[in-house]
Motif scaffolding. Sequence first.
Motif, PDB file in Angstrom:
ATOM      1  N   HIS A  22       0.817  -1.215   0.000  1.00 33.54           N
ATOM      2  CA  HIS A  22       0.000   0.000   0.000  1.00 33.54           C
ATOM      3  C   HIS A  22       0.860   1.279   0.000  1.00 33.54           C
ATOM      4  O   HIS A  22       0.532   2.262  -0.679  1.00 33.54           O
ATOM      5  CB  HIS A  22      -0.918  -0.030   1.230  1.00 33.54           C
ATOM      6  CG  HIS A  22      -1.867   1.108   1.326  1.00 33.54           C
ATOM      7  ND1 HIS A  22      -2.991   1.216   0.534  1.00 33.54           N
ATOM      8  CD2 HIS A  22      -1.851   2.218   2.113  1.00 33.54           C
ATOM      9  CE1 HIS A  22      -3.629   2.337   0.858  1.00 33.54           C
ATOM     10  NE2 HIS A  22      -2.962   2.962   1.798  1.00 33.54           N
ATOM     11  N   ASP A  73      -6.720   7.290  -0.073  1.00 35.64           N
ATOM     12  CA  ASP A  73      -6.650   5.967  -0.701  1.00 35.64           C
ATOM     13  C   ASP A  73      -7.443   5.879  -2.003  1.00 35.64           C
ATOM     14  O   ASP A  73      -8.585   6.332  -2.083  1.00 35.64           O
ATOM     15  CB  ASP A  73      -7.157   4.906   0.290  1.00 35.64           C
ATOM     16  CG  ASP A  73      -6.155   4.675   1.411  1.00 35.64           C
ATOM     17  OD1 ASP A  73      -5.019   5.167   1.295  1.00 35.64           O
ATOM     18  OD2 ASP A  73      -6.512   4.006   2.390  1.00 35.64           O
ATOM     19  N   HIS A  95       1.070   4.662  -2.379  1.00 33.61           N
ATOM     20  CA  HIS A  95       1.087   6.093  -2.034  1.00 33.61           C
ATOM     21  C   HIS A  95       2.294   6.785  -2.670  1.00 33.61           C
ATOM     22  O   HIS A  95       2.181   7.889  -3.196  1.00 33.61           O
ATOM     23  CB  HIS A  95       1.114   6.287  -0.519  1.00 33.61           C
ATOM     24  CG  HIS A  95      -0.248   6.251   0.115  1.00 33.61           C
ATOM     25  ND1 HIS A  95      -1.249   7.153  -0.207  1.00 33.61           N
ATOM     26  CD2 HIS A  95      -0.785   5.432   1.051  1.00 33.61           C
ATOM     27  CE1 HIS A  95      -2.332   6.885   0.518  1.00 33.61           C
ATOM     28  NE2 HIS A  95      -2.076   5.837   1.284  1.00 33.61           N
ATOM     29  N   MET A 145      -3.389   4.762  -7.737  1.00 33.01           N
ATOM     30  CA  MET A 145      -1.998   4.747  -7.249  1.00 33.01           C
ATOM     31  C   MET A 145      -1.486   3.306  -7.145  1.00 33.01           C
ATOM     32  O   MET A 145      -0.299   3.047  -7.356  1.00 33.01           O
ATOM     33  CB  MET A 145      -1.885   5.482  -5.909  1.00 33.01           C
ATOM     34  CG  MET A 145      -2.553   4.780  -4.743  1.00 33.01           C
ATOM     35  SD  MET A 145      -2.437   5.767  -3.216  1.00 33.01           S
ATOM     36  CE  MET A 145      -2.908   4.522  -1.994  1.00 33.01           C
ATOM     37  N   SER A 181      -0.271   9.654   6.274  1.00 29.30           N
ATOM     38  CA  SER A 181      -1.619   9.121   6.075  1.00 29.30           C
ATOM     39  C   SER A 181      -2.249   8.836   7.426  1.00 29.30           C
ATOM     40  O   SER A 181      -1.750   9.269   8.466  1.00 29.30           O
ATOM     41  CB  SER A 181      -1.538   7.853   5.223  1.00 29.30           C
ATOM     42  OG  SER A 181      -0.897   6.840   5.952  1.00 29.30           O
TER      43      SER A 181
HETATM   44 ZN    ZN Z   1      -3.370   4.848   2.446  1.00 27.84          ZN
END
Ligand code: ZN
Length: 357
Positions: A116, A312, A120, A316, A141
């Motif tokens: 993840h 989110d 980002h 990405m 985040s």
């Molecule tokens: Zn995130």
Amino acid sequence: MTQTVLALETSCDETAVAVVQFKEDRFQILSNCISSQADEHAKWGGVVPEIASRMHLEKMPFLLEEAMDQSGISISNVDAIAATVTPGLTGALLVGSITARTLACLHGRPFLGIHHLEGHLASVLLSESSPAPPYLVLLVSGGHTELIKVGSNLSYTRLGRTHDDAAGEAFDKVARLLGLPYPGGPVIQKVALNGDPKAFSFPKGRVSNPEGGFYPYDFSFSGLKTAVLRQVESISSAGLEIPIANLAASFEEVVGAVLVERSIKCALDSNLNSLVMVGGVAANNRLREMMFKEALDKSIKVYMAPKNFCTDNAAMIGTAALLRLKSKSRLSSLNLGVSARHGLDQCDLLYQIDPPF
Ligand code: ZN
Ligand code: KG4
């Protein structure tokens, strides 16, 4: 060479599906569909993992259909199917990961498990201009606050981190104690517009180094949150009205100041003259303004993910997957599962024949 990926993101409370293409030397988003669960979680004051998993399951088929329709591409023509596999809520991650692996089997397409945070980091590539490595990234985040040096060949070195709450978590917790809804970041930003950022002086939160002094690039937000709580308690015990706008503005100001100050020091000390800001908190207008101004003063060039790609999203994740495809990493094993935690510096393990989880 044109390459296209279908990407799924379900690590927390956004169900997201996107089709992203690398064509003519740039990343192009063919579709980017998101269904936010924030309103549902707001009723509970934060993300409820069980509700998140169930809602991902409910939304996923519709989002997949919508994303494929909008892209105009058939699923059997994508080069890979990607899903976030770590870090995040395990049950939530499983929905995206199992869906992606099932589609990969059904359509005979390769599967890529994506970290993840690598997603980002890749979000800055969706803006008009982005730097070439090496550069420093402030990733802020709801779950992370880190300073990461990005080198060539997708290499990542963490230079700073939070020792307790992430910046976004601090926004969410402070919003809650001010009686504002979840997620806290956008609402604090809005309320702060009517407040005085100098009304209260809150601590910047430093982390002591047992060998003396402080860690120069590390963060601590739990003391700040407690300071806001104490202020609220003392005002209410005096029977006065809580000055929500002034508290929100003063809180937002100190978070921005500390993020900017330590990021710029880290960039200067590391001889990096490009600084990137990504993650949900990077959507904050005041933080963006402060970062641009301070960096300009120090001749550091700042790049930011577009605001809609800070929080989110699956575009990405698709961009990170295309970087992996271009880097000729191996594909992920269909036996790759999900993990609540996995270091960004261990990302390459996601493409091993024997997966790490
Ligand atoms: Zn995130
Ligand atoms: O990147 P993200 O969507 O999810 C994680 O990977 O954690 O970040 C969500 C976090 C939440 O804590 C939210 O309050 C914060 O980002 N956030 C903001 C803003 N928009 C979202 N914080 C400050 N200002 C904003 N405009």
